[in-house]
Design a protein around this motif. Structure first.
Motif, PDB file in Angstrom:
ATOM      1  N   ARG A  26       0.822  -1.200   0.000  1.00  0.00           N
ATOM      2  CA  ARG A  26       0.000   0.000   0.000  1.00  0.00           C
ATOM      3  C   ARG A  26       0.859   1.255   0.000  1.00  0.00           C
ATOM      4  O   ARG A  26       0.531   2.251  -0.639  1.00  0.00           O
ATOM      5  CB  ARG A  26      -0.933   0.025   1.219  1.00  0.00           C
ATOM      6  N   ALA A  27       1.984   1.202   0.719  1.00  0.00           N
ATOM      7  CA  ALA A  27       2.855   2.375   0.811  1.00  0.00           C
ATOM      8  C   ALA A  27       3.813   2.484  -0.368  1.00  0.00           C
ATOM      9  O   ALA A  27       4.344   3.556  -0.653  1.00  0.00           O
ATOM     10  CB  ALA A  27       3.663   2.317   2.107  1.00  0.00           C
ATOM     11  N   TRP A 131       4.767   3.094   9.014  1.00  0.00           N
ATOM     12  CA  TRP A 131       4.439   3.749   7.750  1.00  0.00           C
ATOM     13  C   TRP A 131       3.523   4.937   8.048  1.00  0.00           C
ATOM     14  O   TRP A 131       2.831   4.949   9.069  1.00  0.00           O
ATOM     15  CB  TRP A 131       3.669   2.822   6.814  1.00  0.00           C
ATOM     16  N   PHE A 133       0.404   7.109   6.106  1.00  0.00           N
ATOM     17  CA  PHE A 133      -0.499   7.078   4.964  1.00  0.00           C
ATOM     18  C   PHE A 133      -1.376   8.322   4.936  1.00  0.00           C
ATOM     19  O   PHE A 133      -1.761   8.855   5.977  1.00  0.00           O
ATOM     20  CB  PHE A 133      -1.413   5.847   5.028  1.00  0.00           C
ATOM     21  N   VAL A 135      -5.033   9.085   4.061  1.00  0.00           N
ATOM     22  CA  VAL A 135      -6.295   8.360   3.897  1.00  0.00           C
ATOM     23  C   VAL A 135      -7.423   9.381   3.867  1.00  0.00           C
ATOM     24  O   VAL A 135      -7.743  10.002   4.889  1.00  0.00           O
ATOM     25  CB  VAL A 135      -6.524   7.351   5.045  1.00  0.00           C
ATOM     26  N   ARG A 139      -3.977  12.150   7.857  1.00  0.00           N
ATOM     27  CA  ARG A 139      -2.667  11.518   7.979  1.00  0.00           C
ATOM     28  C   ARG A 139      -2.728  10.487   9.105  1.00  0.00           C
ATOM     29  O   ARG A 139      -3.059  10.812  10.244  1.00  0.00           O
ATOM     30  CB  ARG A 139      -1.599  12.574   8.255  1.00  0.00           C
ATOM     31  N   LEU A 183      -9.096   2.615   7.089  1.00  0.00           N
ATOM     32  CA  LEU A 183      -7.897   1.790   6.980  1.00  0.00           C
ATOM     33  C   LEU A 183      -8.066   0.473   7.735  1.00  0.00           C
ATOM     34  O   LEU A 183      -7.629  -0.584   7.269  1.00  0.00           O
ATOM     35  CB  LEU A 183      -6.687   2.566   7.513  1.00  0.00           C
TER      36      LEU A 183
END
Length: 211
Positions: A26-27, A131, A133, A135, A139, A183
């Protein structure tokens, strides 16, 4: 003072590799590994636990941090609590600074009353793979935490008690809380057996001592 909002998910041991791969995909990059050593303090009579708070000294690659948290509210894996955190010079609490910053009367009173009787009760030692993300415009910091809780229990039969740490944390850094749930839902679809966890690492330590 900050309000910490995070979703904690219990990760089955056999899903660890799959979870790491999912986050990497995903990252688009591997996570950053950080080793964290933590010591939790309370009085012998557990004054802070009775005040629904927790006090921690953490060693990070960048130095030492002290953190004071209220237990707050935990439901379906979502934890919301007050948090006061600051760097300290070394491997020692600086209670005066925490009391200066703590603006919640009940927990501040408990910390002040406990200050002279604090002892180390248990510790956690784990590796956090991180990580960050974006979304839906928010953040979120995501982590896979692997390690253990360790309590040295003294008494007629002294013993060392251990419990594993194997979990995912999704912490909201900025934006709408809905991003955490988005998430978490993605993860639940990808990782069989992933379940919400309402028990913090500090609570696990206290339970381990009581076992």
């Amino acid at each position: 003072m900050a309000i910490e909002r995070e979703i904690k998910l219990a990760l089955p041991r056999d899903q660890v590799d799959a979870a790491l791969r999912w986050f990497e995909t995903r990252a688009g990059a591997p996570g950053r590994d950080v080793h964290l050593e933590n010591v939790y303090f309370d009085t012998p009579a557990l004054a802070l636990a009775r005040a629904k708070s927790a006090l921690r000294l953490r060693r990070t690659p960048d130095g030492w941090l002290q953190t004071f948290k209220s237990v707050g509210v935990a439901k379906n894996g979502l934890h919301e609590r007050h948090e006061w955190e600051m760097p300290v010079a070394g491997e020692a609490l600086e209670i005066g600074r925490l009391l200066h910053e703590c603006d919640e009367a009940g927990v501040a009173t408990a910390l002040s009353g406990a200050a002279t009787d604090l002892i180390p009760l248990f510790r956690t030692d784990f590796t956090r793979t991180l990580w960050t993300f974006d979304v839906d415009g928010a953040r979120v910091e995501a982590s896979v935490d692997l390690g253990e809780v360790v309590a040295e229990v003294n008494g007629a039969n002294p013993e060392t008690r251990r419990a594993p740490i194997c979990e995912i944390e999704l912490e909201l850094k900025d934006g709408d809380e809905a991003a955490l749930h988005t998430l978490a839902a993605e993860l639940a679809r990808a990782l069989p057996g992933l379940t919400p966890d309402d028990v913090s690492k500090a609570q696990r330590g206290y339970r381990l001592r009581e076992a």
